[in-house]
Design an enzyme around this catalytic site. Structure first.
Site, PDB file in Angstrom:
ATOM      1  N   LYS A  11       4.572 -31.934  19.241  1.00 59.78           N
ATOM      2  CA  LYS A  11       5.665 -32.787  19.323  1.00 59.78           C
ATOM      3  C   LYS A  11       5.749 -34.231  19.907  1.00 59.78           C
ATOM      4  CE  LYS A  11       8.584 -28.707  20.613  1.00 59.78           C
ATOM      5  NZ  LYS A  11       9.690 -28.238  21.534  1.00 59.78           N
ATOM      6  N   TYR A  51      15.732 -26.927  13.332  1.00 60.54           N
ATOM      7  CA  TYR A  51      16.238 -26.171  14.569  1.00 60.54           C
ATOM      8  C   TYR A  51      17.726 -25.696  14.550  1.00 60.54           C
ATOM      9  CZ  TYR A  51      12.507 -27.528  17.563  1.00 60.54           C
ATOM     10  OH  TYR A  51      10.878 -27.697  18.193  1.00 60.54           O
ATOM     11  N   PHE A  59      21.639 -27.767  24.029  1.00 58.35           N
ATOM     12  CA  PHE A  59      20.637 -29.017  24.025  1.00 58.35           C
ATOM     13  C   PHE A  59      20.354 -29.550  22.694  1.00 58.35           C
ATOM     14  CE2 PHE A  59      18.866 -24.688  24.550  1.00 58.35           C
ATOM     15  CZ  PHE A  59      18.038 -24.537  23.278  1.00 58.35           C
ATOM     16  N   ARG A  87       1.553 -18.338  20.804  1.00 62.28           N
ATOM     17  CA  ARG A  87       2.527 -18.122  21.838  1.00 62.28           C
ATOM     18  C   ARG A  87       2.047 -18.003  23.231  1.00 62.28           C
ATOM     19  NH1 ARG A  87       7.662 -18.546  19.948  1.00 62.28           N
ATOM     20  NH2 ARG A  87       8.510 -17.759  21.953  1.00 62.28           N
ATOM     21  N   THR A  93       8.087 -21.814  27.511  1.00 63.86           N
ATOM     22  CA  THR A  93       8.866 -22.698  26.943  1.00 63.86           C
ATOM     23  C   THR A  93       9.137 -23.557  28.214  1.00 63.86           C
ATOM     24  OG1 THR A  93      10.247 -21.020  25.601  1.00 63.86           O
ATOM     25  CG2 THR A  93      11.114 -23.391  25.913  1.00 63.86           C
ATOM     26  N   ARG A 104       1.216 -25.865  27.600  1.00 59.61           N
ATOM     27  CA  ARG A 104       2.492 -26.490  28.233  1.00 59.61           C
ATOM     28  C   ARG A 104       2.103 -26.759  29.996  1.00 59.61           C
ATOM     29  NH1 ARG A 104       6.465 -22.849  24.761  1.00 59.61           N
ATOM     30  NH2 ARG A 104       6.958 -24.500  23.302  1.00 59.61           N
ATOM     31  N   ASN A 114       8.128 -30.395  25.569  1.00 57.28           N
ATOM     32  CA  ASN A 114       7.300 -29.327  25.942  1.00 57.28           C
ATOM     33  C   ASN A 114       6.064 -29.282  25.020  1.00 57.28           C
ATOM     34  OD1 ASN A 114       8.543 -28.201  24.036  1.00 57.28           O
ATOM     35  ND2 ASN A 114       9.207 -26.279  24.836  1.00 57.28           N
ATOM     36  N   GLU A 128       9.331 -21.459   8.452  1.00 56.18           N
ATOM     37  CA  GLU A 128       9.056 -23.025   8.787  1.00 56.18           C
ATOM     38  C   GLU A 128       7.768 -23.527   8.037  1.00 56.18           C
ATOM     39  OE1 GLU A 128      10.577 -21.912  13.326  1.00 56.18           O
ATOM     40  OE2 GLU A 128       8.361 -21.800  13.118  1.00 56.18           O
TER      41      GLU A 128
HETATM   42  P1  CMP Z   1      10.892 -24.875  20.940  1.00 57.10           P
HETATM   43  O1  CMP Z   1       9.894 -23.666  20.990  1.00 57.10           O
HETATM   44  O2  CMP Z   1      10.644 -26.051  19.964  1.00 57.10           O
HETATM   45  O3  CMP Z   1      12.198 -24.310  20.491  1.00 57.10           O
HETATM   46  C1  CMP Z   1      13.389 -24.900  20.831  1.00 57.10           C
HETATM   47  C2  CMP Z   1      13.343 -26.014  21.630  1.00 57.10           C
HETATM   48  O4  CMP Z   1      14.470 -26.530  22.450  1.00 57.10           O
HETATM   49  C3  CMP Z   1      12.378 -25.499  22.811  1.00 57.10           C
HETATM   50  O5  CMP Z   1      10.962 -25.436  22.430  1.00 57.10           O
HETATM   51  C4  CMP Z   1      12.593 -26.732  23.892  1.00 57.10           C
HETATM   52  O6  CMP Z   1      11.741 -27.739  23.695  1.00 57.10           O
HETATM   53  C5  CMP Z   1      14.160 -27.217  23.483  1.00 57.10           C
HETATM   54  N1  CMP Z   1      14.945 -26.810  24.487  1.00 57.10           N
HETATM   55  C6  CMP Z   1      15.508 -27.877  25.079  1.00 57.10           C
HETATM   56  N2  CMP Z   1      16.267 -27.350  26.456  1.00 57.10           N
HETATM   57  C7  CMP Z   1      16.090 -25.937  26.329  1.00 57.10           C
HETATM   58  C8  CMP Z   1      16.476 -24.885  27.053  1.00 57.10           C
HETATM   59  N3  CMP Z   1      17.501 -25.093  27.925  1.00 57.10           N
HETATM   60  N4  CMP Z   1      16.190 -23.599  26.800  1.00 57.10           N
HETATM   61  C9  CMP Z   1      15.436 -23.572  25.631  1.00 57.10           C
HETATM   62  N5  CMP Z   1      14.935 -24.367  24.999  1.00 57.10           N
HETATM   63  C10 CMP Z   1      15.126 -25.619  25.349  1.00 57.10           C
END
Ligand code: CMP
Length: 140
Positions: A11, A51, A59, A87, A93, A104, A114, A128
């Site tokens: 990212k 997304y 968010f 993962r 996350t 992470r 992240n 994807e």
């Molecule tokens: P990713 O795995 O790219 O998938 C969705 C993304 O939303 C996640 O990683 C986070 O970077 C982002 N995000 C931001 N806020 C939140 C949240 N509160 N819960 C989950 N994902 C979030």
């Protein structure tokens, strides 16, 4: 378990801090192979499409803005059980919950920034991957 492919994004927070090599080393350290990779600067429309599943989440707007603010590195990773293995090395996350030894835990700044994305299932991996790579760009 058969050989699988998963989709990965390094990212904007990672590319900005020159962490692509360090993260790739962690990916390759798990035995996963990077079988396709390119640097792209997503438009807001591309990030929004990527997304779309989160469209109703509070968010979403910030996520789309962050993901289109700077270049990312998109990748296809291949290996046994690749989706779950990636993962696992990504970690939770929210980096506050990420285990020691994960990407992470080492590098993420916040739940939004992240550092990495990885597909969550075979169906989403296929969708994807197809958003960013054509078949002849993936060399296993
Ligand atoms: P990713 O795995 O790219 O998938 C969705 C993304 O939303 C996640 O990683 C986070 O970077 C982002 N995000 C931001 N806020 C939140 C949240 N509160 N819960 C989950 N994902 C979030």
């Amino acid at each position: 378990m058969a050989v699988q492919r998963t989709f990965s994004i390094l990212k904007p927070d990672a590319t900005r801090r020159n962490l692509t090599g360090a993260i790739n080393a962690m990916i390759e350290g798990t035995g996963l192979r990077i079988v396709a990779q390119k640097r792209v600067h997503m438009t807001a429309a591309q990030a929004g499409q990527f997304y779309a599943v989160h469209k109703e989440r509070p968010f979403y707007g910030e996520l789309v803005a962050q993901m289109s603010a700077a270049p990312v590195v998109v990748q296809v990773l291949e290996g046994e059980n690749a989706i779950a293995r990636y993962r696992e090395v990504m970690g939770a996350t929210n980096p506050a919950n990420a285990a020691e030894g994960t990407i992470r835990k080492a590098y993420a700044l916040s739940v939004g920034e992240n550092s990495v994305h990885g597909s969550d299932a075979p169906e989403t991996a296929a969708i994807e991957i197809a958003q960013f790579f054509s078949g002849n760009e993936i060399v296993g």
